[in-house]
Write a protein that holds these residues in place. Structure first.
Motif, short mmCIF file in Angstrom:
data_model
loop_
_atom_site.label_atom_id
_atom_site.label_comp_id
_atom_site.label_asym_id
_atom_site.label_seq_id
_atom_site.Cartn_x
_atom_site.Cartn_y
_atom_site.Cartn_z
N UNK A 69 24.48 44.98 39.32
CA UNK A 69 24.86 43.75 38.64
C UNK A 69 26.36 43.43 38.78
N UNK A 121 27.13 41.80 42.05
CA UNK A 121 26.68 40.40 42.01
C UNK A 121 27.72 39.54 41.32
N UNK A 122 28.12 40.00 40.14
CA UNK A 122 29.08 39.24 39.34
C UNK A 122 30.38 39.04 40.12
N UNK A 182 30.01 36.37 42.68
CA UNK A 182 30.03 35.03 42.07
C UNK A 182 31.48 34.63 41.73
N UNK A 183 32.23 35.58 41.19
CA UNK A 183 33.63 35.30 40.84
C UNK A 183 34.43 34.95 42.10
N UNK A 201 33.88 31.51 43.12
CA UNK A 201 34.51 30.54 42.23
C UNK A 201 36.02 30.46 42.41
N UNK A 202 36.65 31.61 42.59
CA UNK A 202 38.13 31.59 42.56
C UNK A 202 38.75 31.91 43.91
N UNK A 229 43.40 36.81 46.25
CA UNK A 229 44.00 37.87 45.46
C UNK A 229 43.00 38.97 45.10
N UNK A 230 41.74 38.78 45.49
CA UNK A 230 40.71 39.74 45.10
C UNK A 230 40.57 40.77 46.22
N UNK A 287 42.88 45.94 33.03
CA UNK A 287 41.69 46.80 32.90
C UNK A 287 41.35 47.00 31.44
N UNK A 335 30.04 55.22 32.81
CA UNK A 335 29.61 53.96 33.40
C UNK A 335 30.19 53.88 34.81
N UNK A 357 23.69 36.01 36.06
CA UNK A 357 24.58 35.41 37.06
C UNK A 357 25.02 34.00 36.66
N UNK A 407 28.07 33.96 34.37
CA UNK A 407 29.33 34.24 35.07
C UNK A 407 29.83 32.99 35.81
N UNK A 409 33.19 30.76 34.78
CA UNK A 409 34.33 30.59 35.68
C UNK A 409 34.59 29.12 36.01
N UNK A 423 38.18 27.50 35.24
CA UNK A 423 38.99 26.76 36.23
C UNK A 423 39.42 25.39 35.71
N UNK A 478 43.89 35.20 39.34
CA UNK A 478 44.22 36.15 40.41
C UNK A 478 43.61 37.53 40.22
N UNK A 534 38.99 42.05 35.38
CA UNK A 534 38.15 43.21 35.24
C UNK A 534 36.82 42.74 34.69
N UNK A 535 35.74 43.37 35.12
CA UNK A 535 34.45 43.06 34.52
C UNK A 535 33.75 44.38 34.21
#
Lengths: 294, 294
Positions: A2, A5-6, A9-10, A13-14, A18-19, A36, A293, B88, B91, B95, B99, B108, B111-112
């Motif tokens: 999961x 996946x998230x 998706x992020x 979107x962005x 920077x990721x 964090x 986790x 999903x 999320x 976002x 935005x 930028x 954390x998830x």
């Protein structure tokens, strides 16, 4: 998975500028930033930690990302969301612990709110690139050496063993101490980042040594071969691993060469004789598997 | 009040250099930073918000602190801790909302993580002081004018009314929309911060207009007198209020003069004929009282 996946998706979107690395490098401001969170019953059980230890660890895991980026830790903000039964002693002890994990940084703000039943801690940390070369996990190149701190080479996997003991109800041991109070490779990371001129990759081993090398190899489009040392798969070590040019080693001291970067191969990383070809491969081989986790 | 106890303990531990304003001003880096959290069942009920609205509001409340500091919003990081039933769609929609509240900033990183049952959102926001004068709530001076955005003067208290309606089970109305999707005084704050040369105080009215003025007066060791307008006590307006030199007004447009700063008096703030001498006084007078958490 999961979380992956998230994250995808992020990214959609962005954008991905920077990721990728644990810290975002904001070049125009000369800083890196990371954030964090530690969540009760996901990342820790309340009964395992004193408030001091919780403060220490929450800050240390963020400072660890900053030093792994090559930056100098400068400032952090601390957001706490706390259930009603938290008392003044908790706050004081938490902050004393937090201060002990600053590695030169300063706490400059944050937020304190209620929470209906669990403790939530989220910390943002900022470092500067002044006099430093910032790393990227996409910058390992074929021929580079994979190095760790000579003093840390026997510590990989210990934190994970400590967690395993906590989960089995053991309350106190050397490895539990290591799990709860990670000692960072601050000097080692600083030496590299302040001397190196080439592009290089550096990460902390927050998800384990093998995991860090896998991410470096994948992002850099190379493969990595290392010796089969103990503890490659234990998470939450918070030690430094770097891929640097071989000729740069003569500028360094106190390093241990674990292996090297090679041209992209069928495997992504190879540890001793064992090849890992996918992230799934790596997880299947996780013989600690005890991380609270992943 | 527990939160105030906690903040005093934190001040003892980390010093007061950066504590006081909603943003910490890190002069050496030319930036301000703030971090604010939104916690399910403390700051919002899940059934009140679409994921879009939650994303929008979490970002907006942080950007609001940055613009109130006078800085230009540049970067944010977003930390989400989410229960297992989040999908999903959540999320993605979160976002998209996030935005829409960036006011020029960029997401930028962050954390998830998991969370055992509640949604926990913590956002750090950074702004730059480039071409801006940074405000401080301690910089109001006797003779300064208290101003707000002319377009916002009728909006004070509406967010609070919206929250009141939500708590009473109403699902949709203009004031609920204002509560869930605050529109910030971005241009107004920017105009002030980029033109002013003197020290000045500026805040957002996240805890209400009266609360902001009380904090400015107390930090600046002055008293403040304003007209009795509607909505002084409603929280979560996220509008801008500033104390600026009277002669600076001629450089501005679109402002509304609410009152003025006077020498320290028996009262801290005076609204119409009503004097407020202590923070407790202010809370007792809170005729909305409906804020979900104060």
């Amino acid at each position: 998975m999961k979380e992956l996946d998230f994250i995808n998706i992020i990214k959609e979107q962005i954008g991905t500028e920077f990721i990728g690395d644990d810290c975002a490098y904001l070049k125009d401001l000369g800083i890196v930033i990371t954030q964090d969170s530690l969540v009760e019953d996901i990342h820790f059980k309340k009964e395992w930690y004193t408030p001091y230890e919780l403060g220490y660890k929450s800050v240390a895991v963020n400072i660890s990302d900053v030093i792994a980026s090559g930056a100098e830790p400068k400032y952090i903000t601390v957001a706490l969301s706390l259930p009603n039964d938290i008392n003044n002693y908790f706050i004081k002890d938490f902050y004393i612990g937090a201060k002990d994990a600053l590695y030169g940084a300063q706490i400059v703000g944050g937020d304190i709110t209620g929470s209906s039943d669990k403790i939530f801690i989220s910390i943002a940390a900022i470092g500067t690139d002044k006099g430093r070369k910032i790393s990227s996990r996409a910058s390992a190149k074929s021929g580079y050496s994979i190095i760790v701190n000579k003093n840390s080479v026997n510590d990989f996997g210990k934190s994970s063993l400590g967690l395993d003991q906590l989960l089995r109800g053991i309350k106190k041991s050397d490895v539990i101490e290591i799990h709860k109070k990670p000692i960072l490779d601050y000097d080692f990371a600083k030496m590299i980042a302040s001397k190196i001129e080439s592009e290089y990759a550096m990460m902390d081993t927050s998800d384990g040594l093998a995991d860090a090398l896998f991410k470096i190899a994948e992002s850099s489009q190379v493969s990595i071969v290392i010796d089969d040392i103990n503890g490659c798969f234990g998470a939450e070590d918070y030690k430094i691993v770097a891929a640097v040019p071989k000729e740069f080693l003569k500028s360094l001291s106190n390093y241990y060469v674990l292996g090297e970067v090679v041209e992209k191969n069928d495997f992504i990383i190879k540890i001793g004789e064992k090849e890992f070809r996918s992230y799934k491969d790596l997880n299947l081989y996780d013989h600690f598997g005890g991380k609270y986790e992943r």
